[in-house]
Design an enzyme around this catalytic site. Structure first.
Site, short mmCIF file in Angstrom:
data_model
loop_
_atom_site.label_atom_id
_atom_site.label_comp_id
_atom_site.label_asym_id
_atom_site.label_seq_id
_atom_site.Cartn_x
_atom_site.Cartn_y
_atom_site.Cartn_z
N LYS A 113 0.88 -1.17 -0.04
CA LYS A 113 0.00 -0.05 -0.11
C LYS A 113 0.87 1.34 0.08
CE LYS A 113 -3.76 -2.22 2.43
NZ LYS A 113 -4.13 -2.73 3.80
N LYS A 192 -10.12 -11.33 -12.30
CA LYS A 192 -10.77 -11.48 -10.86
C LYS A 192 -11.70 -10.46 -10.66
CE LYS A 192 -9.50 -11.25 -5.90
NZ LYS A 192 -10.01 -10.06 -5.50
N LYS A 195 -13.83 -4.73 -6.59
CA LYS A 195 -14.56 -3.32 -6.46
C LYS A 195 -13.54 -2.63 -7.45
CE LYS A 195 -14.40 -3.10 -2.13
NZ LYS A 195 -14.69 -4.26 -1.72
P1 ADP Z 1 -12.55 -6.39 -3.47
O1 ADP Z 1 -11.52 -6.94 -4.47
O2 ADP Z 1 -13.68 -6.43 -4.36
O3 ADP Z 1 -12.11 -5.03 -2.98
P2 ADP Z 1 -12.33 -7.53 -0.91
O4 ADP Z 1 -10.68 -7.59 -1.27
O5 ADP Z 1 -12.92 -6.47 0.01
O6 ADP Z 1 -12.88 -7.42 -2.28
O7 ADP Z 1 -12.68 -9.04 -0.51
C1 ADP Z 1 -13.57 -9.37 0.60
C2 ADP Z 1 -13.76 -10.89 0.74
O8 ADP Z 1 -14.25 -11.34 -0.58
C3 ADP Z 1 -12.37 -11.51 0.78
O9 ADP Z 1 -12.54 -12.44 1.72
C4 ADP Z 1 -11.89 -11.95 -0.69
O10 ADP Z 1 -11.22 -13.13 -0.54
C5 ADP Z 1 -13.50 -12.51 -1.14
N1 ADP Z 1 -13.29 -12.05 -2.72
C6 ADP Z 1 -13.21 -10.94 -3.42
N2 ADP Z 1 -13.23 -10.91 -4.55
C7 ADP Z 1 -13.40 -12.26 -5.06
C8 ADP Z 1 -13.44 -13.02 -5.98
N3 ADP Z 1 -13.46 -12.35 -7.37
N4 ADP Z 1 -13.59 -14.35 -5.82
C9 ADP Z 1 -13.44 -14.97 -4.91
N5 ADP Z 1 -13.39 -14.15 -3.57
C10 ADP Z 1 -13.53 -12.76 -3.76
#
Ligand code: ADP
Ligand code: TRP
Length: 322
Positions: A113, A192, A195
């Site tokens: 970060k 993947k 957000k």
């Molecule tokens: P983002 O990538 O949208 O910011 P986060 O990092 O906040 O999502 O992830 C929150 C939870 O959701 C975590 O446990 C992460 O492993 C799961 N997660 C996020 N995106 C995916 C995905 N594309 N496939 C599977 N699990 C996901």
């Protein structure tokens, strides 16, 4: 009885990747009568990157509504908002004083970060100490997290061990439970779903907006009449994650047969999502239109969580010499 605890950042409305990859499996785990689950919304951690108070509030409600809509049992378990339990900040301070500076400075997620941001705040630096306090404040035994959080769990165990070494046995050393299933849900562009890539599907949108998101899934330019490959098709991949075996076979036959366009496949995916998640979508909207229902759930959880927090903190204070 094992005490399971995990935190979820409230940095957006949970998308299909969050639901299938994290929320639904955690809810399944919580159904085991041998477990007691503490799930909380890490809205204090969200402050390290978010500055919009209205968005923070709305995302916290949306995250809570998603968990409740998908059937998390808030009577059997404990569901709360991190910021409702100020004791966590007190424990964090105590942990700060036994945490070596280099351990934080060398943490992968901090370095990642810090390399990307021009404005690195102290919250980002001490993020793992707040996370350790989240866990140790409740004597959590098992902490299910993604691979990216593994180091944070090791740091938590380190802090518990150091504290116990100095002050006598006080804190419970937790075990990480790293989800080994490599279930990465693809987004509308095949990367993947995330957000941060703006390639997500938000199943809680109204019908027309949800349909528009699904119609935006990227596909190749194979003409309508031609047979199509399922292998690298983003629409098919998402369909196959949600559909029954029978539905998948039918979709494969359509792809192989030709005269079946991506528009048809997207419409089928849209209908599948609407049918499969009809109850959850309705419940989510009901909650978001009636936020006092969410507040009541979170307040109920905070009372239960705070009781445990006060006990543990009492032990900590005594052993610290207060
Ligand atoms: P983002 O990538 O949208 O910011 P986060 O990092 O906040 O999502 O992830 C929150 C939870 O959701 C975590 O446990 C992460 O492993 C799961 N997660 C996020 N995106 C995916 C995905 N594309 N496939 C599977 N699990 C996901
Ligand atoms: N850092 C975690 C994440 O980004 C969220 C979190 C905060 C957490 N506190 C926690 C997870 C305590 C497990 C236990 O996913």
């Amino acid at each position: 009885m094992a005490r399971i605890l995990t935190g979820i950042q409230s940095s957006g409305i949970p998308h299909l990747g969050n639901l299938l990859g994290a929320i639904i499996p955690a809810i399944e785990l919580s159904k085991d009568p041998k477990n007691e689950s503490l799930f909380f919304i890490a809205d204090m951690h969200s402050l390290t990157t978010m500055r919009d108070a209205d968005a923070l509030k709305e995302n916290t409600y949306a995250t809570a509504a998603a968990w409740i809509a998908f059937g998390f049992n808030t009577d059997k378990n404990i569901f709360y908002r991190q910021s409702d339990i100020p004791e966590v900040c007190e424990l964090m301070w105590y942990l700060n004083n036994i945490t070596p500076y280099p351990m934080l400075a060398n943490a992968h997620s901090f370095k990642d970060k810090a390399n990307k941001l021009h404005n690195v705040n102290a919250g980002l630096f001490t993020y793992p100490v707040l996370m350790a306090a989240d866990i140790l404040l409740y004597d959590a035994e098992i902490v299910p997290v993604g691979k990216d959080q593994k180091q944070h769990l090791e740091m938590t165990r380190d802090m518990a061990r150091t504290f116990n070494h100095i002050y006598g046995n006080t804190l419970t050393e937790p075990e990480a439970s790293i989800d080994k299933r490599v279930m990465i849900i693809p987004g509308t562009d095949g990367q993947k779903m995330s957000k941060s890539y703006n390639n997500f599907i938000n199943i809680f949108l109204p019908d027309n907006k949800l349909r528009k998101q699904i119609m935006g899934i990227q596909t190749d330019s194979t003409p309508l009449e031609d047979p199509k490959e399922t292998e690298n098709c983003n629409v098919y991949k998402l369909y196959a994650l949600l559909a029954s075996n029978e539905q998948i076979k039918e979709m494969e036959a359509n792809y192989n047969g030709g005269n079946y366009g991506y528009g048809h496949a997207k419409q089928a995916l849209y209908e599948l999502i609407c049918n499969k998640y009809a109850i959850e979508r309705e419940r989510f909207n009901e909650l978001m239109n009636n936020k006092n229902l969410i507040e009541n759930e979170l307040k109920k959880g905070a009372i239960k969580a705070r009781k445990i927090a006060k006990d543990v903190l009492g032990r900590v204070r005594t052993n610290l010499g207060y």
